[in-house]
Design a protein around this motif. Structure first.
Motif, PDB file in Angstrom:
ATOM      1  N   TYR A 105       0.833  -1.204   0.000  1.00  0.00           N
ATOM      2  CA  TYR A 105       0.000   0.000   0.000  1.00  0.00           C
ATOM      3  C   TYR A 105       0.869   1.256   0.000  1.00  0.00           C
ATOM      4  CZ  TYR A 105      -3.555  -3.321   1.569  1.00  0.00           C
ATOM      5  OH  TYR A 105      -4.401  -4.387   1.665  1.00  0.00           O
ATOM      6  N   LEU A 106       0.281   2.335  -0.478  1.00  0.00           N
ATOM      7  CA  LEU A 106       0.896   3.651  -0.355  1.00  0.00           C
ATOM      8  C   LEU A 106      -0.209   4.651  -0.027  1.00  0.00           C
ATOM      9  CD1 LEU A 106       3.575   5.248  -0.569  1.00  0.00           C
ATOM     10  CD2 LEU A 106       2.874   5.859  -2.897  1.00  0.00           C
ATOM     11  N   GLN A 107      -0.223   5.101   1.200  1.00  0.00           N
ATOM     12  CA  GLN A 107      -1.167   6.129   1.616  1.00  0.00           C
ATOM     13  C   GLN A 107      -0.537   7.483   1.333  1.00  0.00           C
ATOM     14  OE1 GLN A 107      -4.370   5.943   2.976  1.00  0.00           O
ATOM     15  NE2 GLN A 107      -4.328   8.165   2.693  1.00  0.00           N
ATOM     16  N   MET A 108      -1.218   8.277   0.523  1.00  0.00           N
ATOM     17  CA  MET A 108      -0.687   9.576   0.132  1.00  0.00           C
ATOM     18  C   MET A 108      -1.616  10.671   0.626  1.00  0.00           C
ATOM     19  SD  MET A 108       0.659   8.791  -3.740  1.00  0.00           S
ATOM     20  CE  MET A 108      -0.984   8.523  -4.398  1.00  0.00           C
ATOM     21  N   ASN A 109      -1.085  11.536   1.486  1.00  0.00           N
ATOM     22  CA  ASN A 109      -1.855  12.649   2.046  1.00  0.00           C
ATOM     23  C   ASN A 109      -1.254  13.975   1.596  1.00  0.00           C
ATOM     24  OD1 ASN A 109      -3.454  10.784   3.511  1.00  0.00           O
ATOM     25  ND2 ASN A 109      -1.976  10.792   5.194  1.00  0.00           N
ATOM     26  N   ASN A 110      -2.040  15.023   1.719  1.00  0.00           N
ATOM     27  CA  ASN A 110      -1.581  16.361   1.360  1.00  0.00           C
ATOM     28  C   ASN A 110      -0.920  16.371  -0.026  1.00  0.00           C
ATOM     29  OD1 ASN A 110      -1.062  19.092   1.643  1.00  0.00           O
ATOM     30  ND2 ASN A 110       0.830  18.787   2.803  1.00  0.00           N
ATOM     31  N   LEU A 111      -1.615  15.822  -0.980  1.00  0.00           N
ATOM     32  CA  LEU A 111      -1.069  15.713  -2.326  1.00  0.00           C
ATOM     33  C   LEU A 111      -0.898  17.077  -2.981  1.00  0.00           C
ATOM     34  CD1 LEU A 111      -3.046  12.565  -3.428  1.00  0.00           C
ATOM     35  CD2 LEU A 111      -0.550  12.809  -3.537  1.00  0.00           C
ATOM     36  N   LYS A 112       0.128  17.174  -3.798  1.00  0.00           N
ATOM     37  CA  LYS A 112       0.463  18.415  -4.491  1.00  0.00           C
ATOM     38  C   LYS A 112       0.404  18.174  -6.000  1.00  0.00           C
ATOM     39  CE  LYS A 112       3.732  19.543  -0.798  1.00  0.00           C
ATOM     40  NZ  LYS A 112       5.148  19.888  -0.482  1.00  0.00           N
ATOM     41  N   PRO A 113       0.224  19.223  -6.789  1.00  0.00           N
ATOM     42  CA  PRO A 113       0.202  19.041  -8.246  1.00  0.00           C
ATOM     43  C   PRO A 113       1.461  18.348  -8.762  1.00  0.00           C
ATOM     44  CG  PRO A 113      -0.652  21.200  -7.691  1.00  0.00           C
ATOM     45  CD  PRO A 113      -0.142  20.605  -6.404  1.00  0.00           C
ATOM     46  N   GLU A 114       2.588  18.592  -8.127  1.00  0.00           N
ATOM     47  CA  GLU A 114       3.838  17.960  -8.565  1.00  0.00           C
ATOM     48  C   GLU A 114       3.889  16.473  -8.265  1.00  0.00           C
ATOM     49  OE1 GLU A 114       3.505  20.704  -6.679  1.00  0.00           O
ATOM     50  OE2 GLU A 114       5.060  20.798  -5.114  1.00  0.00           O
ATOM     51  N   ASP A 115       2.915  15.955  -7.553  1.00  0.00           N
ATOM     52  CA  ASP A 115       2.818  14.512  -7.324  1.00  0.00           C
ATOM     53  C   ASP A 115       2.134  13.798  -8.498  1.00  0.00           C
ATOM     54  OD1 ASP A 115       2.103  15.220  -3.894  1.00  0.00           O
ATOM     55  OD2 ASP A 115       3.994  14.477  -4.719  1.00  0.00           O
ATOM     56  N   THR A 116       1.646  14.561  -9.450  1.00  0.00           N
ATOM     57  CA  THR A 116       1.019  13.970 -10.628  1.00  0.00           C
ATOM     58  C   THR A 116       2.011  13.087 -11.367  1.00  0.00           C
ATOM     59  OG1 THR A 116      -0.546  15.788 -10.910  1.00  0.00           O
ATOM     60  CG2 THR A 116      -0.027  14.473 -12.867  1.00  0.00           C
ATOM     61  N   ALA A 117       1.643  11.833 -11.568  1.00  0.00           N
ATOM     62  CA  ALA A 117       2.562  10.868 -12.183  1.00  0.00           C
ATOM     63  C   ALA A 117       1.852   9.537 -12.367  1.00  0.00           C
ATOM     64  CB  ALA A 117       3.791  10.668 -11.307  1.00  0.00           C
TER      65      ALA A 117
END
Length: 123
Positions: free
Chosen positions: A76-88
């Motif tokens: 699993y990968l829990q991703m919080n507080n995502l930013k536009p630069e996390d787009t991938a």
């Protein structure tokens, strides 16, 4: 042979959260998440080993958490507080089941790869 299938990608607004999952056909001691932003090379995000030890890329900065359910062969990968630069496109990777090593972010250490799941973060 280890087959990996990712799920959980999607589109969110900045500040939102997503949880990625990666189901493996066989158990692998060491696994990781990588990503490839648009127009860029693939980069390591997080890695985990059998003992629950983890490693994260600097850009994670406490926002993501990698975890592994050994009984279900699922990462699993829990991703919080995502930013536009996390787009991938996010990829799951697994080491050869015959080996185990401490958590790593180098592509060359992983033998098996999933097909990837798109994560899009809008501002």
């Amino acid at each position: 042979q280890v087959r990996l299938v990712e799920s959980g990608g999607g589109s969110v607004q900045a500040g939102g959260s997503l949880r990625l999952a990666c189901a493996g056909s066989r158990y692998s001691h060491s696994m990781g998440w990588f990503r490839q932003p648009p127009g860029k090379e693939r980069e390591g995000v997080a890695g985990i080993d059998d003992y629950g030890r983890t490693v994260y890329a600097d850009f994670v900065n406490g926002r993501f958490t990698i975890s592994k359910d050994n009984a279900k062969n699922t990462l699993y990968l829990q991703m919080n507080n995502l930013k536009p630069e996390d787009t991938a496109i996010y990829y799951c990777a697994a080491a050869d089941p015959l080996y185990q090593f401490n958590p790593r972010l180098s592509e060359g250490d992983y033998k098996y790869w999933g097909q990837g799941t798109q994560v899009t973060v809008s501002s």
